[in-house]
Design an enzyme around this catalytic site. Structure first.
Site, short mmCIF file in Angstrom:
data_model
loop_
_atom_site.label_atom_id
_atom_site.label_comp_id
_atom_site.label_asym_id
_atom_site.label_seq_id
_atom_site.Cartn_x
_atom_site.Cartn_y
_atom_site.Cartn_z
N LYS A 1 -2.89 -1.46 10.13
CA LYS A 1 -4.24 -1.85 10.53
C LYS A 1 -4.22 -2.89 11.66
O LYS A 1 -4.98 -3.85 11.67
CB LYS A 1 -5.03 -2.39 9.32
CG LYS A 1 -5.21 -1.35 8.22
CD LYS A 1 -6.10 -1.84 7.11
CE LYS A 1 -6.32 -0.75 6.06
NZ LYS A 1 -7.22 -1.15 4.98
N ARG B 1 -0.63 -1.72 -7.07
CA ARG B 1 -0.91 -2.84 -6.14
C ARG B 1 -1.87 -3.83 -6.80
O ARG B 1 -1.71 -5.04 -6.67
CB ARG B 1 -1.49 -2.27 -4.84
CG ARG B 1 -1.86 -3.29 -3.76
CD ARG B 1 -2.09 -2.52 -2.47
NE ARG B 1 -3.01 -3.17 -1.56
CZ ARG B 1 -2.65 -4.02 -0.59
NH1 ARG B 1 -1.38 -4.33 -0.44
NH2 ARG B 1 -3.55 -4.54 0.21
N HIS C 1 -4.58 -8.69 3.57
CA HIS C 1 -6.04 -8.66 3.67
C HIS C 1 -6.52 -9.63 4.76
O HIS C 1 -6.01 -10.74 4.87
CB HIS C 1 -6.68 -9.07 2.34
CG HIS C 1 -6.52 -8.05 1.26
ND1 HIS C 1 -6.61 -8.35 -0.07
CD2 HIS C 1 -6.27 -6.71 1.32
CE1 HIS C 1 -6.43 -7.26 -0.78
NE2 HIS C 1 -6.23 -6.25 0.04
N TYR D 1 -9.28 -7.63 -6.28
CA TYR D 1 -8.00 -7.35 -6.92
C TYR D 1 -7.71 -8.29 -8.09
O TYR D 1 -6.91 -7.97 -8.96
CB TYR D 1 -6.85 -7.48 -5.90
CG TYR D 1 -6.76 -6.35 -4.91
CD1 TYR D 1 -5.65 -5.51 -4.90
CD2 TYR D 1 -7.76 -6.12 -3.97
CE1 TYR D 1 -5.55 -4.47 -3.99
CE2 TYR D 1 -7.67 -5.09 -3.05
CZ TYR D 1 -6.56 -4.27 -3.07
OH TYR D 1 -6.47 -3.24 -2.18
N HIS E 1 -2.49 3.15 -6.16
CA HIS E 1 -3.09 1.89 -5.74
C HIS E 1 -3.27 0.91 -6.91
O HIS E 1 -3.34 -0.30 -6.70
CB HIS E 1 -4.44 2.15 -5.08
CG HIS E 1 -4.91 1.03 -4.19
ND1 HIS E 1 -4.29 0.73 -2.99
CD2 HIS E 1 -5.91 0.13 -4.34
CE1 HIS E 1 -4.91 -0.30 -2.44
NE2 HIS E 1 -5.89 -0.69 -3.23
N ARG F 1 0.85 -1.18 0.00
CA ARG F 1 0.00 0.00 0.00
C ARG F 1 0.90 1.24 0.00
O ARG F 1 2.04 1.19 0.47
CB ARG F 1 -0.89 0.04 1.25
CG ARG F 1 -1.84 -1.15 1.41
CD ARG F 1 -2.60 -1.02 2.73
NE ARG F 1 -3.57 -2.08 2.92
CZ ARG F 1 -3.32 -3.22 3.56
NH1 ARG F 1 -2.11 -3.45 4.05
NH2 ARG F 1 -4.26 -4.14 3.69
#
Length: 276
Positions: A157, A225, A248, A257, A222, A135
């Site tokens: 996260k 990615r 994820h 994705y 992004h 990211r």
């Protein structure tokens, strides 16, 4: 009727920090809430007012953006215990094909790299994201120390994961580090030594569109990615492993994705030869 006070927003921001939300998530929530406050313009807030704002969002943004903004508001209402103000998000039919107008191909990526050669920082940064699936917010973990050992330890996260850096990437980054005389810490920094932020990178990439001959709708950080994810999946066909690499929590996120365009699906079904 309720009123959102500046102190409420400050306290909520502190709460999100204590909950160990990422800085990008906190900024996004506060941005959405601030926009709502500007729209409400000092009026009292109740369920009816929030529903009116929801209609305003529907007429202005795509459904996923609407739901993202409503999630920010609902989170604040939960924090303030204004449960009666919460509204439902939109129901969106599951998307099975990617948007062809936004899908960056490998050929287009190579053209962007060629166009970026005069901007070495951008040139190496784009290759770093695209070869690792990082990211943009995780670029700060690409440090001199990480390049030296060939892997970066990412904290994002509330989770930790190790990202392997390809040998060829480490080789070119070591040359860049030496050339820029970066002694330690983040590799991709501003002139003042601070890690680059999303807006810096976004702006620099958009400048490549014309010379690279790539549509502006496809050129944003992004999307690199996404290209990594599609390329990895085309070779390995292991979505669980890919989810781990991308960081994820759910493979349902990873499936977004790996979606193919409708054109690719059309070619695949036509090769089945099931029509007489």
């Amino acid at each position: 009727m309720q009123i959102i006070k500046p102190k409420d927003i400050e306290n909520y921001k502190e709460y999100l920090t204590e909950e160990e939300r990422s800085q990008s998530t906190i900024d996004k929530y506060i941005r959405d809430i601030t926009a709502f406050c500007q729209w409400i313009n000092g009026r009292g807030i109740d369920k009816k007012a929030v529903l009116e704002y929801k209609e305003h969002l529907i007429s202005t943004y795509a459904p996923r953006s609407v739901n993202s903004i409503l999630s920010s508001l609902n989170s604040l209402f939960d924090y303030l215990s204004w449960h009666d103000c919460k509204v439902k998000t939109l129901k969106i039919q599951k998307q099975i094909f990617s948007d062809k107008d936004k899908e960056l191909t490998k050929t287009e990526y190579m053209r962007l790299l060629q166009a970026a050669k005069n901007n070495k920082r951008l040139y190496y940064l784009m290759q770093t994201i695209c070869s690792t699936g990082l990211r943009v917010s995780e670029l700060r973990y690409i440090t001199c120390e990480a390049v030296a050992i060939g892997q970066a330890n990412i904290h994002c996260k509330g989770k930790m994961r190790t990202v392997i850096l390809p040998k060829q990437l480490c080789k070119i980054l070591k040359g860049y580090i030496k050339e820029q005389n970066i002694k330690s810490g983040a590799v991709f920094i501003t002139k003042t030594g601070k890690p680059l932020d999303r807006s810096n990178i976004w702006s620099d990439m958009k400048k490549l569109c014309n010379s690279a001959g790539v549509a502006r709708s496809k050129v944003f950080p992004h999307n690199l990615r996404h290209l990594f994810a599609r390329t990895f999946y085309s070779l390995q066909k292991d979505i669980v492993r890919l989810a781990d690499i991308l960081g994820h929590s759910s493979v349902n996120t990873t499936r977004i994705y790996t979606m193919e365009s409708g054109d690719i699906h059309r070619k695949q079904i036509e090769r089945m030869n099931l029509i007489c």
